[in-house]
Design a protein around this motif. Structure first.
Motif, mmCIF file in Angstrom:
data_model
loop_
_atom_site.group_PDB
_atom_site.id
_atom_site.type_symbol
_atom_site.label_atom_id
_atom_site.label_comp_id
_atom_site.label_asym_id
_atom_site.label_seq_id
_atom_site.Cartn_x
_atom_site.Cartn_y
_atom_site.Cartn_z
ATOM 1 N N LEU A 32 63.798 58.023 37.455
ATOM 2 C CA LEU A 32 62.810 57.882 36.384
ATOM 3 C C LEU A 32 61.737 58.953 36.486
ATOM 4 O O LEU A 32 61.333 59.562 35.487
ATOM 5 C CB LEU A 32 62.192 56.488 36.447
ATOM 6 N N MET A 33 61.256 59.208 37.711
ATOM 7 C CA MET A 33 60.239 60.241 37.911
ATOM 8 C C MET A 33 60.757 61.606 37.463
ATOM 9 O O MET A 33 60.048 62.370 36.805
ATOM 10 C CB MET A 33 59.828 60.287 39.386
ATOM 11 N N LYS A 34 62.001 61.912 37.819
ATOM 12 C CA LYS A 34 62.566 63.211 37.448
ATOM 13 C C LYS A 34 62.733 63.332 35.931
ATOM 14 O O LYS A 34 62.576 64.421 35.365
ATOM 15 C CB LYS A 34 63.893 63.423 38.167
ATOM 16 N N TYR B 158 56.805 50.733 34.465
ATOM 17 C CA TYR B 158 55.464 50.890 33.891
ATOM 18 C C TYR B 158 54.557 51.713 34.802
ATOM 19 O O TYR B 158 53.663 52.420 34.323
ATOM 20 C CB TYR B 158 54.855 49.525 33.600
ATOM 21 N N LYS B 159 54.794 51.639 36.088
ATOM 22 C CA LYS B 159 54.008 52.439 37.026
ATOM 23 C C LYS B 159 54.264 53.929 36.816
ATOM 24 O O LYS B 159 53.339 54.752 36.825
ATOM 25 C CB LYS B 159 54.368 52.031 38.456
ATOM 26 N N GLU B 160 55.545 54.282 36.598
ATOM 27 C CA GLU B 160 55.908 55.701 36.440
ATOM 28 C C GLU B 160 55.480 56.260 35.092
ATOM 29 O O GLU B 160 55.019 57.397 34.999
ATOM 30 C CB GLU B 160 57.415 55.889 36.633
ATOM 31 N N ALA C 42 51.670 47.179 30.284
ATOM 32 C CA ALA C 42 51.503 48.305 29.346
ATOM 33 C C ALA C 42 50.064 48.395 28.844
ATOM 34 O O ALA C 42 49.801 48.998 27.799
ATOM 35 C CB ALA C 42 52.465 48.146 28.173
ATOM 36 N N SER C 43 49.142 47.814 29.582
ATOM 37 C CA SER C 43 47.752 47.742 29.117
ATOM 38 C C SER C 43 47.089 49.109 29.009
ATOM 39 O O SER C 43 46.076 49.256 28.329
ATOM 40 C CB SER C 43 46.935 46.840 30.056
ATOM 41 N N ASN C 44 47.646 50.120 29.694
ATOM 42 C CA ASN C 44 47.077 51.483 29.603
ATOM 43 C C ASN C 44 47.409 52.159 28.276
ATOM 44 O O ASN C 44 46.895 53.228 27.980
ATOM 45 C CB ASN C 44 47.617 52.364 30.735
ATOM 46 N N PHE C 45 48.302 51.543 27.494
ATOM 47 C CA PHE C 45 48.806 52.172 26.276
ATOM 48 C C PHE C 45 48.371 51.398 25.036
ATOM 49 O O PHE C 45 48.173 50.186 25.074
ATOM 50 C CB PHE C 45 50.335 52.218 26.296
ATOM 51 N N ILE C 46 48.259 52.132 23.931
ATOM 52 C CA ILE C 46 48.169 51.507 22.614
ATOM 53 C C ILE C 46 49.603 51.226 22.178
ATOM 54 O O ILE C 46 50.451 52.125 22.179
ATOM 55 C CB ILE C 46 47.479 52.435 21.596
ATOM 56 N N HIS D 253 47.428 62.579 47.317
ATOM 57 C CA HIS D 253 48.234 61.491 47.864
ATOM 58 C C HIS D 253 49.653 61.591 47.297
ATOM 59 O O HIS D 253 49.939 62.405 46.406
ATOM 60 C CB HIS D 253 47.600 60.136 47.528
ATOM 61 N N LYS D 254 50.539 60.723 47.761
ATOM 62 C CA LYS D 254 51.959 60.849 47.407
ATOM 63 C C LYS D 254 52.248 60.578 45.932
ATOM 64 O O LYS D 254 53.281 61.001 45.406
ATOM 65 C CB LYS D 254 52.806 59.920 48.270
ATOM 66 N N ASN D 255 51.348 59.884 45.254
ATOM 67 C CA ASN D 255 51.564 59.599 43.833
ATOM 68 C C ASN D 255 50.882 60.606 42.914
ATOM 69 O O ASN D 255 50.930 60.460 41.697
ATOM 70 C CB ASN D 255 51.073 58.186 43.499
ATOM 71 N N HIS D 256 50.232 61.595 43.504
ATOM 72 C CA HIS D 256 49.623 62.645 42.687
ATOM 73 C C HIS D 256 50.732 63.471 42.031
ATOM 74 O O HIS D 256 51.752 63.783 42.649
ATOM 75 C CB HIS D 256 48.745 63.533 43.564
ATOM 76 N N LEU D 257 50.544 63.786 40.741
ATOM 77 C CA LEU D 257 51.601 64.468 39.988
ATOM 78 C C LEU D 257 52.068 65.756 40.653
ATOM 79 O O LEU D 257 53.258 66.072 40.668
ATOM 80 C CB LEU D 257 51.123 64.777 38.562
#
Length: 716
Positions: free
Chosen positions: A292-294, A327-329, A351-355, A163-167
């Protein structure tokens, strides 16, 4: 050779494998191709024979069997050489890319097919033929599927996965928006990926203006002025070793050392750092998410530590949607991420995905500032100076100290060193860099006098010197010897000067500022004291908060208007007046610099407040001996004086203060200049007459004794 010595050898093997794979596909393509009435037009672009010649050099009825064997052998050879190359520690960009993005066969082949067209145009012609489309010269996902002989289940998985958000799609490919079908999408590599694969180490051009690069090998030494911060970072990483995604929020004012601490940390790990300026991107017209992605891709490609600074900008109401995008990126990042802010950052569910860990950097203390002065002066190869003195006097941040020393270094590059007083230069430039807003309620007083210019009784001069040495030795006594812990009210130094007008109170404040190399600001009480309740306290708070930024000396003249005796509380106005006085005393004690109060009448000051003032110094009216000295010091070394000035007569006869004598000396100079002559006694006596009449004192010629006839010679 059983390994790859460079990236071109590696790519060459992949292109040879690609030729074998395409040859095999070509054979099947010919077998399955039905007779088409339009085949005659296909030769306009390329013929079957041309493709055959480009892919194979021989004709054989058993070519498929041989191709299958060759493809298998080539794949095994590449795999073995790649392993050997890794074992030898040789850097190959493609291998790095595969590892960084965890690429699978479908993605690897997609890259190889696309990169081939960038380096050899023959592949465009082959792809057009094999894809049965004159205009389809770039490879498609369908072509990769055919080469890998994917079944329907594989294709469904890839279709859902990519999909379009795949790295891989997002960071390695350009989006082919014109294609309707997924497998009909053209595979076009992003320019940054192409450059990376052929060892182009340049930073992505599209993000250059927003990114600063720190190379650890250029950081020659580590400055451990605040090893506690480094230890906290290292301890956090150690405790979270099992977690792949970590954020450290670093909070603190500009110049507090946030970036510098990260550089020290990166140096310890021998890692490079990419600093991303969020504010600069938000202020630009570019798409925030794309930039940001770049940047994130760049940190992955270069294996650098990502640092996002000016994060407080993204929290503003105008950019709330950008915070979500941010946070999405960053979810695409693994490892440690630093987010820097001038303001405190609240906990965020995004930021819940992070410690997460938060570190707050405060302003440096004197010892830390001393270390920073020393570190950067050695780095810039400057002369040694009193680092501790500068650390005590100037409340500079790391960034400000670094900037001051860079200015001095650049100044030295084009000046003759022999003509430069280095100590004076460093203090002058330091004062020039002081940033505050005291001018709104105070006036800067230029400090031109030294202790040698003062004419005071010995006791008063000794007390002034005690004030000077308390500032000079404050770090030793308060910090090293621990006296700071014994104080109830703080380490602020308060001094009260009292005595008649013109006796040297303002000049003494000037002398202390000059000798200590500090700025002196005279507070304009008309702009501070207010009839409105609470306004005076607000003004005082503003003054002391601004003063903290630069450790200036604050000088309150006619301080009895603020420090007057407490009145009996008859109404709310009396109560608030007493509160203002207490508030000023409190701010003086909290302020780590020096506050000087001056009054003409000590009796006007409340005795309760006097007990909490460090030094109370009386400035008496000068006696005849001191008046004689004042007269001798009243004129500059360049003043054209006549051969004889009767200083003893002037000092003994006229009861004048130092301020009056200074005024008279100046007036006599203008009288002499008007006549284009030297200064004579007649000019001085005429000026004395004017000064005394201004003061309302009686003055007659008989007061002049043997000099009384001189007045007739002066043009007033």
């Amino acid at each position: 050779m059983d390994y790859y010595e460079n990236y071109s050898k590696h790519l060459m093997d992949y292109f040879e494998l690609l030729d074998l794979e395409l040859s095999f596909l070509f054979e099947h393509f010919n077998d399955d191709l039905e007779e088409n009435p339009f085949d005659m037009y296909k030769s306009i672009v390329i013929s079957k024979e041309e493709v055959s010649n480009m892919l194979t050099q021989e004709d054989s009825t058993d070519i498929n069997t041989r191709l299958i064997e060759q493809i298998k052998n080539k794949r095994n050879l590449i795999n073995q050489k790649e392993k050997n190359t890794k074992n030898k520690g040789i850097y190959i960009p493609f291998l790095d890319l595969i590892e960084l993005f965890s690429l699978k066969d479908f993605e690897i082949y997609s890259i190889v097919l696309s990169l081939a067209t960038e380096l050899n145009l023959k592949y465009e012609r082959i792809y057009a033929y094999l894809q049965d489309n004159l205009n389809l010269k770039k490879p498609t996902f369908e072509l990769v599927s055919k080469i890998l002989d994917l079944d329907i289940d594989d294709k469904i998985y890839i279709r859902n996965h990519f999909h379009k958000n795949h790295l891989f799609v997002k960071m390695i490919l350009k989006d082919d928006e014109l294609s309707q079908s997924f497998f009909n999408k053209k595979i076009i590599l992003d320019e940054r990926i192409i450059n990376f694969l052929i060892e182009g180490n340049e930073l992505d051009y599209d993000i250059k203006e927003f990114v600063k690069v720190f190379y650890h090998e250029n950081f020659d030494k580590k400055l451990y002025w605040n090893s506690n911060i480094l230890n906290e970072i290292l301890e956090f990483i150690k405790k979270t070793i099992d977690y792949n995604k970590k954020i450290i929020y670093m909070q603190g004012p500009n110049g507090s050392g946030k970036k510098f601490q990260i550089k020290c940390f990166a140096k310890l790990l021998n890692e490079n750092v990419l600093f991303f300026d969020i504010k600069k991107v938000l202020d630009s017209s570019l798409d925030f998410s794309v930039v940001l992605m770049k940047f994130i891709r760049e940190t992955i490609l270069t294996s650098s530590i990502p640092v996002f600074y000016n994060f407080e900008e993204i929290l503003k109401s105008d950019y709330k949607d950008k915070e979500f995008e941010f946070y999405k990126e960053i979810k695409n990042l693994n490892g440690i991420i630093f987010i820097l802010s001038k303001e405190k950052i609240k906990d965020n569910k995004k930021a819940s995905n992070f410690i997460v860990n938060k570190i707050e950097l405060k302003n440096l203390d004197e010892e830390e500032r001393k270390d920073v002065w020393q570190y950067f002066s050695l780095k810039y190869k400057l002369k040694e100076f009193d680092y501790m003195d500068l650390g005590i006097k100037y409340n500079f941040s790391i960034g400000e100290i670094k900037n001051i020393l860079k200015i001095i270094r650049d100044y030295y590059n084009w000046k003759n060193h022999d003509n430069i007083d280095f100590n004076n230069l460093i203090y002058k430039i330091s004062q020039d860099q002081i940033s505050h807003n005291l001018n709104a309620k105070a006036t800067r007083v230029e400090s031109n006098f030294t202790f040698n210019d003062l004419v005071l009784p010995k006791d008063q001069k000794n007390k002034l010197e005690s004030v000077y040495y308390q500032v000079k030795n404050s770090h030793t006594v308060f910090k090293k010897w621990g006296f700071k812990d014994k104080l109830s009210y703080g380490t602020g130094l308060s001094v009260l000067f009292y005595g008649p007008p013109g006796t040297g109170k303002t000049m003494s404040a000037n002398v202390l500022a000059k000798e200590l190399n500090l700025e002196l600001y005279k507070i304009d009480l008309n702009r501070v004291v207010s009839k409105y309740i609470g306004e005076t306290e607000k003004n005082l708070n503003d003054i002391f908060e601004e003063a903290k930024k630069s450790n200036v000396i604050l000088f309150f003249d006619e301080a009895d208007s603020l420090f007057g005796k407490r009145s009996e509380v008859k109404d709310s106005k009396d109560r608030y007046s007493n509160m203002e006085t207490s508030y000023l005393l409190q701010k003086m004690e909290e302020y780590e610099g020096m506050t000087i109060l001056a009054t003409n009448f000590l009796k006007n000051i409340d005795s309760a407040f006097l007990r909490r003032i460090n030094y109370v110094i009386n400035f008496p009216f000068p006696d005849s001996k001191n008046r004689i000295n004042l007269w001798k010091k009243a004129f500059t070394k360049n003043t054209p004086l006549c051969d004889f000035i009767d200083y003893e007569f002037l000092g003994e006869k006229f009861h004048l203060s130092g301020g009056n004598i200074k005024n008279i000396a100046l007036k006599s100079a203008f009288k002499a200049a008007r006549e284009n002559d030297k200064i004579y006694m007649k000019h001085i006596l005429a000026s004395i007459k004017e000064e005394m009449e201004k003061m309302g004192k009686l003055f007659t010629k008989n007061d002049l004794h043997e000099y009384k006839d001189l007045l007739d010679e002066v043009s007033f």
